[in-house]
Design a protein around this motif. Structure first.
Motif, PDB file in Angstrom:
ATOM      1  N   GLY A   2      -9.233  -7.231  -1.234  1.00 27.79           N
ATOM      2  CA  GLY A   2     -10.539  -7.746  -1.624  1.00 27.79           C
ATOM      3  C   GLY A   2     -10.492  -9.219  -1.975  1.00 27.79           C
ATOM      4  O   GLY A   2     -11.397  -9.994  -1.616  1.00 27.79           O
ATOM      5  N   TRP A  37      -6.086  -2.451  -2.706  1.00 27.26           N
ATOM      6  CA  TRP A  37      -7.478  -2.831  -2.451  1.00 27.26           C
ATOM      7  C   TRP A  37      -7.848  -4.126  -3.174  1.00 27.26           C
ATOM      8  O   TRP A  37      -8.659  -4.916  -2.678  1.00 27.26           O
ATOM      9  N   THR A  38      -7.273  -4.364  -4.347  1.00 25.84           N
ATOM     10  CA  THR A  38      -7.538  -5.619  -5.071  1.00 25.84           C
ATOM     11  C   THR A  38      -7.021  -6.813  -4.287  1.00 25.84           C
ATOM     12  O   THR A  38      -7.691  -7.843  -4.168  1.00 25.84           O
ATOM     13  N   ALA A  68       0.819  -1.215   0.000  1.00 23.38           N
ATOM     14  CA  ALA A  68       0.000   0.000   0.000  1.00 23.38           C
ATOM     15  C   ALA A  68       0.847   1.256   0.000  1.00 23.38           C
ATOM     16  O   ALA A  68       0.425   2.306  -0.503  1.00 23.38           O
ATOM     17  N   PRO A 114      -3.504   2.872  -4.810  1.00 24.75           N
ATOM     18  CA  PRO A 114      -4.499   2.294  -3.899  1.00 24.75           C
ATOM     19  C   PRO A 114      -5.299   1.152  -4.512  1.00 24.75           C
ATOM     20  O   PRO A 114      -5.661   0.204  -3.815  1.00 24.75           O
TER      21      PRO A 114
END
Length: 346
Positions: free
Chosen positions: A180, A176-177, A167, A172
């Protein structure tokens, strides 16, 4: 029982004595192999066209031989760790192997996985040999599934450990991938474990999944997975899986440092898991191409030379190919051993 002369063709087919595929299935399989070959050639071609091969050759000639040898040794450590994982999932599934037997199976399947096309060729061949040695087909198939799940869980755990550093260096959307994907996998496994405790009739499923043969088979598999979650051997397999991936990360770091790249452990934890997952995707031959593309992209996030990143990935791929060669001897020995077994042993 297939004769020894028929063994190579049998190894090209799915395991556990499935009948010869229909012509349509054979054509589909050929097209699948050609598509993977096209993906491999296309990605490697694009990377090669944009690479400065004079710079790559100069880096390789100036590489530190001790660090190169250390990287190769760390990659070699993944073989016994992967064999221990296979032995552990076998115990969790209900059949026992010695460490030596598991190592032989790992080496033989790794060799054949390099020379035969297929998305999960090495896994299927390991299961096929394991079955031919007398272990129950159902338990072996369950062990194959759990082995892949543990490999995926292991790389995701490492990816989560490297997520804070990722990060900090990546856009971003990339972080986030990763987060997730990890949450989706965890949620999916939690749903399976919880659903396995409920009667099929109480779940909002189509009737074919509740009452049909497919539904009964799926429910049996879910129940087996839920039961395995409470077995120590399954958790031991997860530990071995983490060890396999950490050894791959260590090999990557050592190869990079041999070329003069300042790659640290936090960097490795952040970018190498994505390359491991990419190489495991059934879209190329042996992971070639997609592994190199993921490695170049990961090194770019760290501001490192893409030509050096390509060389590091090629060193990883070359070490895998070199380490698989002794598996040819184990394959020949297992081939002779299993061809002489009577039908009653299976």
């Amino acid at each position: 029982m297939p004769s020894a002369g028929m063994m190579p063709q049998a190894l090209l087919d799915p395991p556990f004595a499935r009948p010869r595929a229909a012509p349509e299935a054979s054509r589909a399989r050929r097209w699948s192999v050609l598509a993977k070959l096209a993906v491999t050639v296309a990605i490697l071609g694009l990377l090669a066209a944009g690479a400065d091969w004079a710079s790559i050759a100069s880096r390789l000639s100036a590489a530190d031989p001790l660090l190169l040898a250390a990287g190769f040794a760390m990659k070699a450590a993944t073989l016994p760790l992967a064999a221990l994982r296979w032995r552990a999932v076998g115990r969790a599934a209900g059949f026992a192997m010695t460490r030596w037997q598991a190592f032989r199976l790992q080496m033989a399947s790794g060799f054949l996985g390099q020379i035969l096309p297929g998305s999960v060729g090495a896994d299927l061949l390991r299961g096929w040999f394991t079955w031919r040695l007398g272990h129950p087909a159902g338990a072996v198939m369950l062990a194959l599934l759990v082995d892949r799940l543990m490999a995926l869980l292991g790389v995701l755990l490492i990816g989560l450990a490297g997520l804070p550093h990722l990060a900090a260096v990546a856009p971003p959307a990339v972080a986030w991938t990763v987060l997730g994907g990890a949450l989706a996998l965890g949620l999916g496994m939690a749903v399976l474990l919880v659903a396995g405790r409920l009667p099929r009739e109480r779940l909002p499923l189509p009737r074919s999944l509740r009452d049909g043969s497919l539904g009964r088979s799926l429910w049996t598999a879910v129940g087996e997975l839920r039961a395995m979650a409470g077995r120590r051997a399954a958790w031991a397999a997860l530990g071995h899986s983490v060890g396999v991936h950490l050894a791959t990360i260590a090999a990557t770091i050592l190869f990079a440092r041999s070329l003069g790249l300042p790659l640290g452990w936090l960097d490795g934890l952040a970018i190498v898991p994505a390359a491991i997952v990419a190489a495991a995707l059934p879209v190329s031959l042996g992971g070639w191409g997609v592994r190199e593309g993921a490695m170049v992209a990961g090194f770019a996030l760290l501001g490192l030379d893409p030509d050096a990143a390509l060389l590091v990935s090629l060193l990883i791929g070359a070490s895998i190919a070199a380490l698989s060669l002794p598996g040819g001897v184990f394959w020949l020995l297992l081939r002779n051993e299993t061809s002489s077994l009577p039908d009653s042993s299976r």
